[in-house]
Design a protein around this motif. Structure first.
Motif, mmCIF file in Angstrom:
data_model
loop_
_atom_site.group_PDB
_atom_site.id
_atom_site.type_symbol
_atom_site.label_atom_id
_atom_site.label_comp_id
_atom_site.label_asym_id
_atom_site.label_seq_id
_atom_site.Cartn_x
_atom_site.Cartn_y
_atom_site.Cartn_z
ATOM 1 N N ARG A 96 89.420 -74.731 71.988
ATOM 2 C CA ARG A 96 90.544 -75.367 72.678
ATOM 3 C C ARG A 96 90.967 -76.658 71.980
ATOM 4 N NH1 ARG A 96 88.916 -77.848 78.097
ATOM 5 N NH2 ARG A 96 88.282 -79.429 76.592
ATOM 6 N N TRP A 151 84.242 -72.458 73.834
ATOM 7 C CA TRP A 151 85.612 -72.650 74.304
ATOM 8 C C TRP A 151 86.113 -74.060 74.008
ATOM 9 C CZ3 TRP A 151 90.081 -70.740 75.736
ATOM 10 C CH2 TRP A 151 90.950 -71.492 76.520
ATOM 11 N N ASP A 177 86.892 -75.366 81.042
ATOM 12 C CA ASP A 177 85.858 -74.394 80.708
ATOM 13 C C ASP A 177 86.340 -73.018 81.148
ATOM 14 O OD1 ASP A 177 83.559 -76.161 79.818
ATOM 15 O OD2 ASP A 177 83.918 -76.945 81.835
ATOM 16 N N LEU A 178 85.735 -71.984 80.600
ATOM 17 C CA LEU A 178 86.052 -70.633 81.035
ATOM 18 C C LEU A 178 85.244 -70.276 82.278
ATOM 19 C CD1 LEU A 178 86.149 -68.595 77.692
ATOM 20 C CD2 LEU A 178 88.077 -69.473 79.030
ATOM 21 N N LEU A 208 86.309 -62.859 75.269
ATOM 22 C CA LEU A 208 85.655 -64.168 75.191
ATOM 23 C C LEU A 208 84.427 -64.252 76.088
ATOM 24 C CD1 LEU A 208 88.776 -66.525 75.121
ATOM 25 C CD2 LEU A 208 87.458 -65.629 73.192
#
Length: 488
Positions: free
Chosen positions: A85, A81, A166-167, A190
């Motif tokens: 990003r 990620w 962060d995810l 994801l």
């Protein structure tokens, strides 16, 4: 009376920028524009563009498994990620620079400030400057809203997705519209465990029932935990007792195949970056803890606190600026375009409205905006493309024939997947015109654009029938359906 500007635009999104630079570049108007946030607006900065790039990213998760069915020796990988990003932000910076340069090259004066209206011809900026203009165009767009409930601030909204450090491992998405469903598919792809609550009987209200039903079925098959007729009763920050019950919620079975065995970065601080996971009680009696909660429960126009009502501009029930077919408000010198008018909230429509405004006001060619037969796409997995009337809308107006087929496409079938696609035409019995087309399939957005041309031109079912199919493709079914599935 002399004015500082012929036109002053409030809002630097796609519609406002297009109107400003065309008025300046083609009509020779002196134009000023104020934007309080980033240039590019919802579409470029926090909507269409970053979301579509996330759609692309999420699609690669299932690619290795499918490739192996085609003979490729490809191992599953992990999604980074942070790397994505970082590149995404660079792309958005580049696009914002493009928008700024377009305005600069068109000799539009730009102001990085919030603008309000003092009177029908005067704009006041948050910097303290005031300017007069013969015409004022409001193009301030809209914003996501949180529901009116206790602790709603514990959840994030769609604008926040692109800024997550962060995810999360798990997320609850509340809502059933296109934004909720798109992000459910994106985040699941994801590697996030996705649960979705929608209070209605079916997601994607307002779209064709058969098409949205297939999307819902496909989302569930992929592993999204979709609950219909369900809403949030209560939510609060999770405590230690809640955390114990949370320990079993991230099972492989709950995550689905796309999220299993994947290395997904997790937030240290949990939901919305405000102190940890969120405990949620739903109307079906379930109590669960999620790392994050996303509200996708609607958008409102950005028309408040601008001084509009006090100078006579009418504001509608949803907070939208009320305009006529030429985008003119009740105050003759003030116009509005785009999402702030809550007509058809799509970027290409805002751009068309901006062009029509320039034709009307600066080129002496009164041009009403055509909001009929606008094609659109929902970037779920699979995508939905739609133009014209749904079956339900059409049959309420006149007798119709429904031509429809659903099948497993060649690529998925060979790989052993159960994915199905839908091709559907809604046809008037009297005129034989195609009143609506609905496609649920990979790349449905690309297909519906071309179908939209034919339908906008008034093509009949027989026109479709006379078109030779491109074989072997999914889209050939649009021109090979000969017998109605049903009539209504």
């Amino acid at each position: 009376m002399s004015f500082d500007y012929d036109l002053f635009v409030i809002g630097g999104g796609s519609g406002g920028v297009r109107a400003a630079r065309v008025a300046a570049g083609e009509a020779g108007a002196k134009v000023g524009l104020a934007e309080s946030d980033r240039y590019g607006g919802t579409c470029v900065i926090r909507g269409c563009v970053p979301k579509k790039l996330m759609v692309f990213a999420s699609g690669y998760g299932a690619m290795p498994a499918e490739a192996r069915e085609y003979g490729w020796d490809i191992a599953d990988g992990a999604f980074d990620w942070t790397a994505f990003r970082t590149k995404l932000n660079k792309e958005l910076d580049r696009l914002e620079g493009v928008y700024r340069n377009l305005l600069k090259n068109s000799s539009v004066d730009t102001f990085d400030a919030r603008a309000t209206l003092k009177d029908a011809h005067t704009v006041e900026l948050s910097s303290g400057e005031c300017f007069t203009a013969k015409h004022i165009l409001v193009a301030t767009g809209g914003h996501p809203v949180r529901p009116d409930m206790p602790n709603a601030d514990l959840g994030i909204v769609s604008d926040d997705i692109f800024h997550l450090p962060d995810l999360p491992k798990s997320i609850l998405i509340i809502g059933g519209g296109y934004i909720a469903c798109e992000f459910a598919c994106i985040l699941h792809g994801l590697g996030v465990q996705v649960t979705q609550y929608y209070r209605g009987a079916q997601i994607l209200r307002g779209f064709d029932d058969e098409a949205r039903g297939l999307v819902a079925d496909s989302m569930r098959e992929r592993g999204i935990d979709l609950h219909l007729g369900t809403n949030v009763v209560e939510m609060t920050r999770a405590d230690a007792d809640h955390a114990l019950s949370h320990s079993g919620t991230n099972s492989d079975a709950a995550m689905g195949p796309a999220a299993q065995d994947r290395d997904v970065p997790t937030r240290d601080d949990g939901g919305a970056g405000k102190g940890g996971p969120v405990w949620v009680k739903s109307t079906n009696g379930t109590e669960r803890v999620f790392d994050m909660v996303l509200f996708a429960t609607g958008r409102d126009p950005n028309a408040r606190d601008m001084g509009l009502e006090k100078i006579g501009v009418e504001i509608g029930r949803r907070g939208e600026i009320v305009v006529d077919k030429y985008s003119q408000t009740a105050v003759p010198s003030i116009y509005a375009i785009g999402d702030v008018t809550n007509r058809v909230n799509l970027t290409p429509v805002a751009i068309r409205e901006g062009m029509a405004f320039v034709e009307t006001v600066f080129k002496g060619n009164p041009t009403p905006v055509d909001h009929e037969l606008v094609a659109s796409a929902i970037f779920t997995q699979p995508e939905m493309g739609t133009v014209g009337l749904s079956e339900e809308e059409a049959r309420d107006r006149e007798p119709v024939d429904i031509y429809c087929t659903s099948f497993r496409p060649m690529q998925s079938a060979f790989a052993g997947h159960s994915d199905r696609v839908l091709m559907k035409l809604v046809v008037s019995k009297a005129s034989r015109k195609v009143l609506g087309c609905h496609i649920v399939a990979p790349d449905a957005g690309e297909m519906i654009q071309l179908a939209g041309i034919a339908i906008k031109m008034g093509a009949t079912k027989e026109d479709f029938d006379r078109t030779v199919a491109v074989h072997p493709t999914m889209s050939e079914e649009i021109v090979t359906m000969r017998t109605p599935m049903r009539s209504a």
